[in-house]
Design a protein around this motif. Structure first.
Motif, PDB file in Angstrom:
ATOM      1  N   ASP A   1       0.848  -1.172   0.000  1.00  0.00           N
ATOM      2  CA  ASP A   1       0.000   0.000   0.000  1.00  0.00           C
ATOM      3  C   ASP A   1       0.901   1.245   0.000  1.00  0.00           C
ATOM      4  O   ASP A   1       1.767   1.395   0.873  1.00  0.00           O
ATOM      5  N   LYS A   2       0.711   2.110  -0.980  1.00  0.00           N
ATOM      6  CA  LYS A   2       1.624   3.243  -1.142  1.00  0.00           C
ATOM      7  C   LYS A   2       1.577   4.195   0.064  1.00  0.00           C
ATOM      8  O   LYS A   2       2.605   4.695   0.524  1.00  0.00           O
ATOM      9  N   GLY A   3       0.364   4.389   0.584  1.00  0.00           N
ATOM     10  CA  GLY A   3       0.214   5.288   1.745  1.00  0.00           C
ATOM     11  C   GLY A   3       1.003   4.760   2.934  1.00  0.00           C
ATOM     12  O   GLY A   3       1.676   5.519   3.637  1.00  0.00           O
ATOM     13  N   GLU A   4       0.927   3.447   3.124  1.00  0.00           N
ATOM     14  CA  GLU A   4       1.633   2.815   4.244  1.00  0.00           C
ATOM     15  C   GLU A   4       3.140   3.019   4.089  1.00  0.00           C
ATOM     16  O   GLU A   4       3.837   3.421   5.014  1.00  0.00           O
ATOM     17  N   LYS A   5       3.610   2.779   2.869  1.00  0.00           N
ATOM     18  CA  LYS A   5       5.036   2.897   2.598  1.00  0.00           C
ATOM     19  C   LYS A   5       5.511   4.347   2.785  1.00  0.00           C
ATOM     20  O   LYS A   5       6.526   4.602   3.433  1.00  0.00           O
ATOM     21  N   ASP A   6       4.751   5.278   2.240  1.00  0.00           N
ATOM     22  CA  ASP A   6       5.137   6.697   2.353  1.00  0.00           C
ATOM     23  C   ASP A   6       5.201   7.130   3.816  1.00  0.00           C
ATOM     24  O   ASP A   6       6.107   7.864   4.216  1.00  0.00           O
ATOM     25  N   ALA A   7       4.231   6.652   4.595  1.00  0.00           N
ATOM     26  CA  ALA A   7       4.193   7.046   6.015  1.00  0.00           C
ATOM     27  C   ALA A   7       5.437   6.551   6.748  1.00  0.00           C
ATOM     28  O   ALA A   7       6.032   7.274   7.548  1.00  0.00           O
ATOM     29  N   TRP A   8       5.850   5.319   6.464  1.00  0.00           N
ATOM     30  CA  TRP A   8       7.052   4.782   7.130  1.00  0.00           C
ATOM     31  C   TRP A   8       8.307   5.517   6.638  1.00  0.00           C
ATOM     32  O   TRP A   8       9.197   5.827   7.432  1.00  0.00           O
TER      33      TRP A   8
END
Ligand code: TPP
Ligand code: MG
Length: 327
Positions: A256-263
């Protein structure tokens, strides 16, 4: 960050290890892209804190067993970069004469005892090393690094049971990065936290923020002290995230791109760097020098590797059995 802050030397030492891992990873990926070296590569970028904090509690005498993604574990333990690079590049000057490659690095002088591509196998091997230390009356401890996916393998359960029964000096460190290859944690794991599984084997189980250097250090220290004192194993689950795909070339479309960006926005390396400076534990100049020294070390390791030959074909039969086989 948690209450008791370790000494400045410990804190900067953790940063040095983290930086060596990060810069090394960036260079590995750049060199792979350039085509100068060809190898399978499993980036540990994002997971720098865990072995850096654990290794701050270990000496060269202590053992680690790690996995295909464990280049960060090896670097944190102190493996010389030249020997490491040469092995990754399949050169005769590598830790295993270029015959192990990235997935089978061994360097006993710094306690890097095994690197394995068989998911779940670092744990029973660490048990064996810990049992040997126990029998010999040595004060060494063995750390088994593995991923969240590996905690669903039978060997994990067998190893934890045995380590508990024999009170082995082992620390089981699960680097929970949320994915096993392309499978998200919850699709394949029955418990919200891997550490809960420790209850079944009557050992302490701790879930810790694996991106917090101070929390990680305290958790590791307690487990190492427990193991050294003969009180047996601990299961540590360190929550983290990997910034790149499972293996170099994997476009991580399943993430999930949002998950990756957040980390990635909480990249532990620059965050820790800023914290060290803000708290007066290090100066900008000191850290900049440390970083450029490491860059120089990596330059040397790469040059050494590219100038080293591949092993001779006669090596194929050597180091397989005690006596060289003639085929
Ligand atoms: C016994 C075994 N089964 C399956 C595989 C294929 N495989 C390679 S990596 C991997 C995922 C492991 O995930 P995890 O333990 O979370 O480690 P991570 O790669 O996330 O660090 C799998 C299933 C393997 N190498 N060994
Ligand atoms: Mg994983």
């Amino acid at each position: 960050m948690t209450a008791a802050i370790p000494d400045r030397d410990v804190l900067v030492g953790i940063y040095r290890r983290m930086t060596r891992i990060k810069q090394n990873d960036e260079r590995f990926r750049a060199v792979l892209k350039s085509g100068k070296l060809v190898m399978p590569y499993y980036s540990p970028r994002g997971q720098e804190v865990i072995p850096s904090a654990v290794s701050a509690c270990l000496s060269d005498e202590d053992y680690i067993c790690t996995i295909y993604r464990g280049v960060h574990d090896m670097i944190a333990k102190g493996i010389p970069l030249k020997d490491l690079w040469a092995e990754f590049g399949g050169r005769v000057t590598g830790t295993c004469k270029g015959k192990g490659g990235p997935m089978h690095v061994t360097h006993p002088a710094t306690g890097v005892m095994v690197t394995t591509g068989i998911v779940g196998s670092s744990m029973p091997i660490a048990n064996g090393l810990a049992l040997a230390a126990q029998i010999r009356g040595e004060k060494r401890v063995a750390v088994a690094y593995f991923g969240d996916g590996a905690s669903n393998i039978g060997a994990f359960h067998e190893a934890l049971n045995m380590a508990s029964v024999w009170k082995l000096p082992v620390i089981f460190v699960c680097q929970n990065n949320g994915y096993a290859e392309h499978t998200k944690y919850a699709y394949g794991t029955s418990v919200p936290n891997v550490a809960q599984r420790a209850v079944a084997y009557a050992m302490p189980g701790v879930t810790v923020d694996g991106n917090d250097p101070v929390a990680m250090y305290h958790t590791a220290r307690e487990a190492v002290e427990r193991a050294r004192a003969g009180q047996g194993p601990t299961l540590i689950e360190a929550k983290t995230f990997r910034f790149h795909g499972h293996v170099f070339g994997d476009a991580d479309a399943y993430m999930d791109k949002g998950e990756k960006d957040a980390w990635m926005a909480k990249d532990p390396v620059p965050l820790y760097r800023a914290w060290l400076i803000a708290t007066g534990n290090a100066s900008e100049e000191e850290l900049a020098t440390l970083e450029s020294d490491i860059e120089g070390e990596i330059d040397e390791a790469l040059e050494f590797t590219l100038n080293s030959p591949y092993p001779d074909v006669a090596e194929l039969k050597r180091d397989v059995f005690k006596d060289e086989v003639s085929v």
